[in-house]
Design an enzyme around this catalytic site. Structure first.
Site, PDB file in Angstrom:
ATOM      1  N   LYS A 146      -5.258 -10.799 -12.595  1.00  0.00           N
ATOM      2  CA  LYS A 146      -6.585 -10.220 -12.814  1.00  0.00           C
ATOM      3  C   LYS A 146      -6.531  -9.036 -13.781  1.00  0.00           C
ATOM      4  O   LYS A 146      -7.484  -8.780 -14.508  1.00  0.00           O
ATOM      5  CB  LYS A 146      -7.196  -9.802 -11.474  1.00  0.00           C
ATOM      6  N   HIS A 174      -8.493 -11.683   5.162  1.00  0.00           N
ATOM      7  CA  HIS A 174      -8.014 -10.322   4.951  1.00  0.00           C
ATOM      8  C   HIS A 174      -7.971  -9.598   6.300  1.00  0.00           C
ATOM      9  O   HIS A 174      -8.347 -10.139   7.333  1.00  0.00           O
ATOM     10  CB  HIS A 174      -8.935  -9.578   3.987  1.00  0.00           C
ATOM     11  N   ASP A 210       4.086  -4.722   5.506  1.00  0.00           N
ATOM     12  CA  ASP A 210       2.919  -3.838   5.518  1.00  0.00           C
ATOM     13  C   ASP A 210       2.054  -4.027   4.280  1.00  0.00           C
ATOM     14  O   ASP A 210       0.920  -3.577   4.236  1.00  0.00           O
ATOM     15  CB  ASP A 210       3.381  -2.367   5.492  1.00  0.00           C
ATOM     16  N   TYR A 224      -1.228 -12.034  -8.005  1.00  0.00           N
ATOM     17  CA  TYR A 224      -2.700 -11.994  -7.981  1.00  0.00           C
ATOM     18  C   TYR A 224      -3.214 -10.786  -8.763  1.00  0.00           C
ATOM     19  O   TYR A 224      -4.082 -10.906  -9.644  1.00  0.00           O
ATOM     20  CB  TYR A 224      -3.146 -11.948  -6.515  1.00  0.00           C
TER      21      TYR A 224
END
Ligand code: NAP
Length: 292
Positions: free
Chosen positions: A110, A149, A239, A106
């Protein structure tokens, strides 16, 4: 001003991009469209996240240039930073390493749009700027548990536990990773200020400049929602990036942007919005989750 939905113009399709530009003839394009999600969604669909984000951006920038758009604002992401960039992340360090693995497809898709805009500025004089927002949150966020999120996920976990009477919630990872969050209204102000006042080839961070660990964030959300039970850390889950904290001096220096919303206040507004619209929020997010 128009903000078309994907059902009207699917930006993965070049013809749809040509059509929307021909019909609306914009002077300014702010490219916000993306397929996004938390760590779980990034891990489940990395190919889709790479292809759709790259394809939408590459074609939109090229077609905007051909259509004579005079200014283009591209919204990048903090996920483009190297996994171990020194904190606070400075724009100069953007290329000094590979991003954290779970969101690299991702983030890199971008990040290619920054390269494209810099190349287009050099060759065609195309006025494209590139912003790097940190993690965003606020009312109308995505509360679908599959694709959300961290902030909406934690609000929903606490709220669900209060409803069901559960005495604990389980959260992903160790809680030791850190993040920075920017409230949605501040992000919008920053984008508008940059569109009006910044015209440089260098990318610019958009953040609040405040770092918080996931454990501290979880405790804060538990307090604000009224959840007093145990917080259990599932360390079999990743994490993500170890730390996230942006240097925000360039945005302040070049277009006077400084975030004004304290995290506690922004979270309260987000929780209030979620509780007022809980059912609608979950249903709407389930719909949009199908694309990501
Ligand atoms: N959320 C964050 O923490 C965060 C952090 C840094 C940067 N960003 C960036 O900020 C921007 C907005 O993110 P967000 O979190 O607000 O995402 P979001 O709520 O999921 O919104 C993304 C938008 O993209 C549109 N879209 C997706 N696929 C499309 C397609 N094929 N054609 C046309 N439109 C399409 C969606 O339109 P429909 O709803 O009509 O389908 C949706 O309105 C993105 O560029 C993202 O990368 C987000």
């Amino acid at each position: 001003m128009i903000a078309p939905r994907s059902a009207e113009y699917d930006l993965r399709e070049r013809d749809a991009i040509r059509e929307v530009l021909a019909e609306t003839r914009p002077d300014l394009v702010v490219h916000l469209a993306a397929v996004v999600g938390g760590i779980g969604a990034n891990m489940a669909t990395p190919g889709q996240f790479f292809y759709e984000n790259a394809a939408m951006g590459i074609h939109l920038i090229e077609e905007s240039r051909l259509a004579g758009v005079t200014r283009f604002v591209c919204i990048g992401t903090v996920c483009a930073y190297p996994k171990h960039a020194p904190t606070p992340f400075r724009e100069e360090d953007l290329w000094n390493g590979y991003p954290e693995e779970t969101n690299a497809p991702y983030g890199l898709a971008k990040k290619m749009l920054l390269v494209q805009l810099q190349a287009y500025r050099q060759q065609y004089g195309f006025e494209g700027i590139y912003l790097l927002p940190v993690n965003l949150y606020g009312p109308r966020d995505n509360f679908n548990e599959r694709t959300s999120h961290v902030i909406p996920a934690l609000i929903k976990k606490c709220d669900d536990a209060l409803t069901s009477g559960a005495d604990s919630i389980t959260c992903w990872g160790s809680g030791r990773a850190s993040r920075e969050f920017l409230y949605v209204d501040d992000a919008a102000d920053g984008i508008v200020a940059a569109a009006a006042r910044y015209d440089g080839e260098e990318p610019v961070n958009l953040g609040s400049g405040q770092e918080i660990t996931i454990a501290e964030l979880t405790t804060l959300i538990a307090e604000l929602t009224g959840f007093g039970g145990e917080i259990v850390w599932d360390q079999s889950k990743p994490d993500g990036q170890p730390r996230r904290w942006l240097d925000t001096t360039r945005a302040e220096r070049d277009f006077g942007f400084r975030a004004g919303t304290e995290l506690r206040e922004g979270l309260k507004r987000t929780i209030d919005w979620y509780r007022a619209t809980r059912e609608d929020a979950t249903q709407a997010s389930i719909g949009s989750g199908s694309k990501s």
